[in-house]
Motif scaffolding. Structure first.
Motif, mmCIF file in Angstrom:
data_model
loop_
_atom_site.group_PDB
_atom_site.id
_atom_site.type_symbol
_atom_site.label_atom_id
_atom_site.label_comp_id
_atom_site.label_asym_id
_atom_site.label_seq_id
_atom_site.Cartn_x
_atom_site.Cartn_y
_atom_site.Cartn_z
ATOM 1 N N GLY A 95 0.827 -1.202 0.000
ATOM 2 C CA GLY A 95 0.000 0.000 0.000
ATOM 3 C C GLY A 95 0.861 1.251 0.000
ATOM 4 O O GLY A 95 0.575 2.226 -0.699
ATOM 5 N N MET A 96 1.944 1.188 0.781
ATOM 6 C CA MET A 96 2.853 2.326 0.847
ATOM 7 C C MET A 96 3.447 2.614 -0.526
ATOM 8 O O MET A 96 3.514 3.756 -0.973
ATOM 9 C CB MET A 96 3.952 2.003 1.857
ATOM 10 N N PHE A 97 3.857 1.544 -1.240
ATOM 11 C CA PHE A 97 4.459 1.763 -2.552
ATOM 12 C C PHE A 97 3.408 2.105 -3.602
ATOM 13 O O PHE A 97 3.706 2.849 -4.549
ATOM 14 C CB PHE A 97 5.285 0.537 -2.968
ATOM 15 N N ALA A 98 2.181 1.609 -3.445
ATOM 16 C CA ALA A 98 1.110 2.033 -4.347
ATOM 17 C C ALA A 98 0.906 3.537 -4.194
ATOM 18 O O ALA A 98 0.747 4.267 -5.186
ATOM 19 C CB ALA A 98 -0.178 1.270 -4.035
ATOM 20 N N LEU B 183 -4.061 8.716 -0.832
ATOM 21 C CA LEU B 183 -4.601 7.815 0.189
ATOM 22 C C LEU B 183 -5.533 6.788 -0.441
ATOM 23 O O LEU B 183 -5.431 5.585 -0.182
ATOM 24 C CB LEU B 183 -5.397 8.607 1.230
ATOM 25 N N VAL B 184 -6.432 7.287 -1.298
ATOM 26 C CA VAL B 184 -7.414 6.385 -1.904
ATOM 27 C C VAL B 184 -6.712 5.362 -2.782
ATOM 28 O O VAL B 184 -7.001 4.156 -2.715
ATOM 29 C CB VAL B 184 -8.449 7.197 -2.722
ATOM 30 N N LEU B 185 -5.744 5.818 -3.601
ATOM 31 C CA LEU B 185 -5.059 4.882 -4.497
ATOM 32 C C LEU B 185 -4.202 3.889 -3.706
ATOM 33 O O LEU B 185 -4.114 2.712 -4.069
ATOM 34 C CB LEU B 185 -4.209 5.649 -5.510
ATOM 35 N N GLY B 186 -3.599 4.352 -2.618
ATOM 36 C CA GLY B 186 -2.830 3.441 -1.764
ATOM 37 C C GLY B 186 -3.722 2.363 -1.185
ATOM 38 O O GLY B 186 -3.378 1.172 -1.186
ATOM 39 N N ALA C 135 -3.215 3.414 6.288
ATOM 40 C CA ALA C 135 -2.233 3.690 7.329
ATOM 41 C C ALA C 135 -0.844 3.806 6.715
ATOM 42 O O ALA C 135 -0.042 4.655 7.119
ATOM 43 C CB ALA C 135 -2.254 2.586 8.377
ATOM 44 N N ALA C 136 -0.560 2.953 5.711
ATOM 45 C CA ALA C 136 0.778 2.937 5.119
ATOM 46 C C ALA C 136 1.082 4.260 4.428
ATOM 47 O O ALA C 136 2.172 4.810 4.576
ATOM 48 C CB ALA C 136 0.886 1.786 4.131
ATOM 49 N N VAL C 137 0.086 4.784 3.669
ATOM 50 C CA VAL C 137 0.339 6.053 2.983
ATOM 51 C C VAL C 137 0.567 7.159 4.000
ATOM 52 O O VAL C 137 1.474 7.984 3.848
ATOM 53 C CB VAL C 137 -0.838 6.397 2.044
#
Lengths: 288, 289
Positions: free
Chosen positions: B46-49, B65-68, B203-205
């Motif tokens: 998610g962080m890398f997305a 945030l949404v894309l992550g 959370a990751a983003v």
């Protein structure tokens, strides 16, 4: 013994992991799947390292002392967890392992985070081969001994085992002591080869490796885990030609075996269960 | 006193991220009986997305945030189909090992793509800091905390107040009885994994934006801790998991501030030993595995 060049460290680490796995197999046979293998290995390493470096003990007595320390701690841990249910027991051994790593981390005498260094190089290829053969012999004799059968009985059905006169307490404590002694002796051998013992190598992720060996190889037959320990230790090195992809392949192999060979690589044909599947390979669904 | 308050604030901010990851982890375990060690690496994906979205799509924090979350959700969906679904009903430890294999693949695969070192994250939020009677809270920290709380509140609403949430709780209690009453266990299980993954993605983003970097191995930090948090709390009430995660964050910050940072990682394990000794089913009960 002849030199094996590039292969020598790979063979040595494979055999060290085989010793650890043999110890864990003995512990797990009575239903105590310890998640503190690496912690015991580290303890053995520290004991032997301190005795040889700071007290000038010779090699063999130092290993014996490490094995003794392992037996005592293993016995204590088994006594502590004797009444616990399976899942909680695993978690307690996990927490025990992490706690040991933290304790080692915070003792300045043991070198703290940097670990204990300056250990004399004693372990040779010959020693490792002899130790591995000895570990295999012990595990093999244990597997077919009265104690081995008592352990399986305790694992599969504690109630029936105690009704037939097998002491659960005694069986579990003895197997944990024996297994931990072998693991600690292996840890001592490793310390005199790597020449460094650090708290970080005692952690959960390292212990998990040995559980992977055990489940990958299959808990029903002794040779399964032993084979798996050698195969999986060598795998990342043998896969080195694939360079960066090797760890990815390693992960993939683990996933595929767990999904497609639920009881591990080597299995008995029928009848006997394992720690994960106590009622046997084709246990009836309790709902039907 | 001021140091104490500052450490408590820092701890709550770290703890809120632990809470989001640990709640997702615990939801998957409670509903599917699978210890999903790949969950922290879904967080990493998610962080890398989010990183990709922030670099190529838009600099708007909300869009990223949404894309992550979407990226993590898709990863969760694939994971559910390929690995988690075949593992249902197997011994808990086997599920741990298989998902750990997935985690090894994901971490090293991402390290292969992006390199093993942390990469810079697009600057999505300002650097300004609020002073509150001597305590400093950065804008990014505040955003991270607010987002985590919002995600937790939404998760709580979903589980407590919707039809699907009720079905989820029914499966957690007794999957066989839930199925007999017409709950589609397969669908709810899939939704649970995807939701947990999307929560982790959000959370990751926000963590990426907070620290300004993303690493392929970021999951290692959260993996074991979310497992321990779930065990300490017990998986019966997921509000308990949130409370323990926040408490762990605060305790770690206090240990870092007053004793030493080398001991702060140990706090979780001492908590675990004490809890297993005195309350072997977790502080708030359950995990019949």
């Amino acid at each position: 013994m002849a030199s094996f060049g590039f292969w020598e460290p790979i063979i040595i680490f494979s055999l060290l992991n085989l010793i650890f796995t043999a110890g864990l197999y003995i512990t797990a046979l009575s239903g105590q799947l310890s998640m503190a293998t690496a912690a015991f290995g580290g303890i053995g390493g520290y004991v032997s390292a301190v005795l040889t470096t700071n007290f000038d003990w010779p090699f063999l007595p130092a290993i014996a002392a490490a094995a003794l320390a392992g037996a005592v701690l293993g016995g204590l841990l088994a006594a502590l967890t004797i009444r616990m249910r399976d899942f909680i027991l695993k978690l307690t051994t996990l927490a025990f392992g992490e706690a040991m790593a933290v304790i080692a981390f915070n003792i300045p005498y043991l070198g703290g985070a940097n670990g204990f260094s300056g250990i004399p190089l004693y372990t040779t290829m010959t020693d490792i081969v002899i130790a591995a053969l000895l570990a295999i012999y012990i595990a093999w004799r244990f597997d077919g001994s009265r104690l081995g059968f008592a352990s399986r009985a305790v694992r599969d059905d504690p109630l029936a085992a105690s009704a037939n006169g097998v002491s659960i307490r005694q069986t579990r404590i003895i197997t944990f002591m024996l297994g931990s002694a072998i693991i600690c002796a292996g840890g001592a051998l490793a310390a005199h080869y790597v020449l460094l013992v650090t708290p970080s190598q005692m952690g959960f992720y390292y212990s998990l490796n040995y559980i992977i060996f055990l489940l990958f190889g299959g808990l029903q037959v002794l040779w399964g885990p032993l084979l798996a320990s050698v195969l999986l230790t060598a795998a990342p090195e043998v896969l080195r030609f694939t360079s960066e992809y090797r760890l990815i392949l390693y992960g993939l192999i683990i996933v595929m075996v767990v999904l497609w060979r639920p009881d591990g690589l080597l299995t008995r044909k029928k009848g006997e269960g394992s720690a994960l599947n106590p009622l046997g390979p084709r246990a009836p669904d309790p709902l039907t | 006193m001021l140091l104490l308050l500052q450490q408590v604030v820092n701890g709550l901010i770290i703890g809120s991220t632990y809470a989001v990851v640990a709640v997702g982890f615990s939801m998957v375990f409670t509903v599917l009986r699978v210890i999903n060690f790949a969950h922290p690496d879904i967080f990493m994906l998610g962080m890398f997305a989010g990183l990709a979205a922030g670099t190529y799509v838009s600099h708007s924090f909300v869009v990223v945030l949404v894309l992550g979350a979407l990226g993590a959700g898709v990863a969760g969906l694939v994971l559910e189909r390929l690995v988690i679904r075949p593992l249902r009903g197997r011994d808990v430890l086997m599920t741990l090992i298989a998902t750990l294999g997935v985690a090894i693949m994901l971490e090293n695969g991402m390290a292969l793509l992006k390199g093993p070192d942390p990469v810079p994250y697009p600057a999505l939020l300002g650097q300004a800091a609020l002073g509150l009677g001597g305590i400093r809270i950065g804008e990014r920290q505040l955003a991270n905390f607010a987002i985590s709380l919002l995600v937790l509140a939404l998760a709580s609403y979903y589980v407590r107040a919707t039809r699907y949430g009720r079905a989820t709780r029914a499966i957690a209690e007794r999957p066989d009885v839930a199925a007999a009453f017409g709950v589609n266990v397969d669908v709810i299980s899939r939704i649970t994994v995807v939701l947990a993954s999307m929560m982790a993605g959000v959370a990751a983003v926000s963590v990426g934006a907070l620290y300004g970097s993303a690493s392929a191995f970021v999951g290692l930090l959260y993996g074991l801790k979310s497992f321990v948090v779930m065990l300490v709390a017990g998986n019966r009430y997921f509000e308990g998991v949130m409370a323990v995660a926040l408490g762990l964050g605060v305790l770690e910050a206090l240990v870092t501030g007053y004793i030493s940072s080398s001991l702060s990682d140990a706090v979780a394990f001492f908590m675990l030993i004490a809890v297993l000794y005195f309350r072997p089913n977790g502080l708030f009960g359950s995990y019949a595995a």
